[in-house]
Design an enzyme around this catalytic site. Structure first.
Site, PDB file in Angstrom:
ATOM      1  N   MET A  84       0.851  -1.095  -0.079  1.00 31.88           N
ATOM      2  CA  MET A  84       0.116  -0.237  -0.194  1.00 31.88           C
ATOM      3  C   MET A  84       0.805   1.106  -0.073  1.00 31.88           C
ATOM      4  SD  MET A  84      -3.608  -0.804   2.051  1.00 31.88           S
ATOM      5  CE  MET A  84      -2.918  -0.592   3.640  1.00 31.88           C
ATOM      6  N   TYR A 132       4.250   3.801   0.921  1.00 34.23           N
ATOM      7  CA  TYR A 132       4.761   4.457   1.966  1.00 34.23           C
ATOM      8  C   TYR A 132       5.906   3.297   2.373  1.00 34.23           C
ATOM      9  CZ  TYR A 132       5.680   8.068   5.048  1.00 34.23           C
ATOM     10  OH  TYR A 132       6.158   9.380   5.863  1.00 34.23           O
ATOM     11  N   HIS A 182       8.871   1.008   3.463  1.00 35.15           N
ATOM     12  CA  HIS A 182      10.180   1.151   4.255  1.00 35.15           C
ATOM     13  C   HIS A 182      10.811  -0.208   4.446  1.00 35.15           C
ATOM     14  CE1 HIS A 182       7.340  -1.810   6.342  1.00 35.15           C
ATOM     15  NE2 HIS A 182       6.471  -0.791   6.558  1.00 35.15           N
ATOM     16  N   HIS A 186       9.099  -3.586   3.280  1.00 37.40           N
ATOM     17  CA  HIS A 186       8.735  -3.880   2.116  1.00 37.40           C
ATOM     18  C   HIS A 186      10.252  -3.947   1.232  1.00 37.40           C
ATOM     19  CE1 HIS A 186       5.516  -1.056   3.487  1.00 37.40           C
ATOM     20  NE2 HIS A 186       4.832  -1.959   2.902  1.00 37.40           N
ATOM     21  N   ILE A 226      10.610  -7.315  10.063  1.00 32.75           N
ATOM     22  CA  ILE A 226      11.671  -6.434   9.959  1.00 32.75           C
ATOM     23  C   ILE A 226      11.749  -5.591  11.268  1.00 32.75           C
ATOM     24  CG2 ILE A 226      13.084  -4.869   8.801  1.00 32.75           C
ATOM     25  CD1 ILE A 226      13.430  -7.456   7.637  1.00 32.75           C
ATOM     26  N   SER A 239       4.174   1.207   8.276  1.00 33.93           N
ATOM     27  CA  SER A 239       3.965   2.528   7.778  1.00 33.93           C
ATOM     28  C   SER A 239       3.161   3.210   8.778  1.00 33.93           C
ATOM     29  CB  SER A 239       3.177   2.366   6.557  1.00 33.93           C
ATOM     30  OG  SER A 239       3.822   1.665   5.558  1.00 33.93           O
ATOM     31  N   ARG A 240       2.193   2.532   9.473  1.00 34.36           N
ATOM     32  CA  ARG A 240       1.620   3.239  10.796  1.00 34.36           C
ATOM     33  C   ARG A 240       2.443   3.738  11.949  1.00 34.36           C
ATOM     34  NH1 ARG A 240      -2.672  -0.561   8.939  1.00 34.36           N
ATOM     35  NH2 ARG A 240      -4.400   0.528   8.154  1.00 34.36           N
TER      36      ARG A 240
HETATM   37  O1  PAF Z   1      -0.405  -5.695   3.369  1.00 38.51           O
HETATM   38  C1  PAF Z   1      -0.657  -4.906   2.755  1.00 38.51           C
HETATM   39  O2  PAF Z   1       0.143  -3.811   2.473  1.00 38.51           O
HETATM   40  C2  PAF Z   1      -2.127  -4.812   2.223  1.00 38.51           C
HETATM   41  O3  PAF Z   1      -2.811  -5.615   2.780  1.00 38.51           O
HETATM   42  C3  PAF Z   1      -1.925  -5.591   0.603  1.00 38.51           C
HETATM   43  C4  PAF Z   1      -1.622  -7.061   0.758  1.00 38.51           C
HETATM   44  C5  PAF Z   1      -1.196  -4.944  -0.339  1.00 38.51           C
HETATM   45  C6  PAF Z   1      -3.140  -5.411  -0.042  1.00 38.51           C
HETATM   46  O4  PAF Z   1      -3.811  -4.282  -0.120  1.00 38.51           O
END
Ligand code: PAF
Length: 281
Positions: A30, A32, A34, A37, A176, A186-187
């Site tokens: 989604m 943002y 870090h 990801h 991580i 991200s939150r």
């Molecule tokens: O984990 C996330 O960031 C979301 O739930 C995903 C898997 C990208 C689906 O929107």
């Protein structure tokens, strides 16, 4: 690296790669982005010829009173991270590209999605399954990468892929953490300085529970009570849940046995954070 918001352009690009006999990995996000990801993208880059990162704040997985409007976004920073990590394509659609005004088809799951986060967020996994199913159809990847921080999400997606015969390998990647232990999210950007310190209580509870189990404790109540007592020492923390479940089915366990997930969601102020550990016993 290319970026597009159009489904057809993703399809054309992937078709071209397929014509060349190349394998494709997908990292759904989604945005943002870090280090968490980045670890997924890094893994995808080592295991596939081409890597697509989807960057889409999926409105249908947010409940009415949740943080859709304020969810952090920074596509320029995301582009830099993806480029540096060696991704080949970012799919960054508008909501209108993903959902027609009369969109009316959803992927609904029972059981695995109902406990833990599903209790507090009853429509969340329907939104996750639906968007991930759509992304799988758009990209048709060989492999898709998800973090273990969202352990229930990972179990839900594995179950969806199995139940709906999707020919995609789901790769789960480790949590991580920041240097002090806080799981990357991200939150975390929502947290004030004081809340950021308070949020450490999640990872402390995770490490404490893990330690108790490594030392041989198998009784769920004993492990969970010890973790809850630790969390309750933090005045800014409010427990949503701390539970021990089977890591695949999400069924509650009274005694640790098999692949065990100990997962929690805790509010720090108004920010809801999650953390967990998995242990094979
Ligand atoms: O984990 C996330 O960031 C979301 O739930 C995903 C898997 C990208 C689906 O929107």
């Amino acid at each position: 690296m290319e970026i597009t918001g159009l489904i057809n352009e993703v399809r054309e690009q992937v078709k071209e790669w397929r014509r060349q006999g190349l394998t494709v990995g997908l990292v759904p996000t989604m945005g943002y982005l870090h280090e968490g990801h980045k670890s997924l993208i890094d893994r995808a880059v080592t295991e596939n010829d081409k890597v697509v990162v989807s960057d889409f704040v999926n409105p249908i997985q947010f409940g009415a009173n949740e943080d859709l409007a304020t969810y952090p976004r920074d596509i320029e920073a995301d582009k830099r991270l993806c480029e540096q990590a060696g991704a080949d394509l970012i799919f960054h659609p508008e909501a209108e590209e993903m959902y027609a005004p009369d969109f009316s088809t959803y992927v609904e799951m029972q059981k695995v999605s109902e406990g833990l986060c599903g209790k507090t967020r009853p429509t969340h996994f329907r939104g996750v399954c639906t968007v991930v199913c759509k992304l799988f159809h758009i990209v048709m990847p060989d492999k898709a990468y998800f973090g273990q921080k969202d352990a229930q999400q990972l179990a839900v997606i594995r179950r969806m892929v199995r139940d709906l015969d999707m020919d995609i390998e789901i790769v789960g990647c480790p949590i991580i953490r920041e240097e002090d232990g806080l799981a990357k999210s991200s939150r975390n950007t929502y947290l004030s300085e004081e809340e950021r310190k308070a949020a450490l209580v999640l990872s402390k509870a995770v490490f404490h529970g893990e330690d108790r189990m490594k030392k041989g404790e198998r009784d769920a109540d004993t492990v969970l009570t010890a973790m809850k007592e630790l969390i309750e020492t933090e005045p800014l923390a409010k427990i949503d849940y701390v539970e021990m479940v089977n890591a695949d089915s999400m069924e509650p366990l009274a005694k640790a046995e098999g692949r065990v997930l100990v997962a929690m969601a805790v509010y720090i102020g108004t920010t809801r954070l999650i953390d967990n550990f998995i242990m094979e016993v």
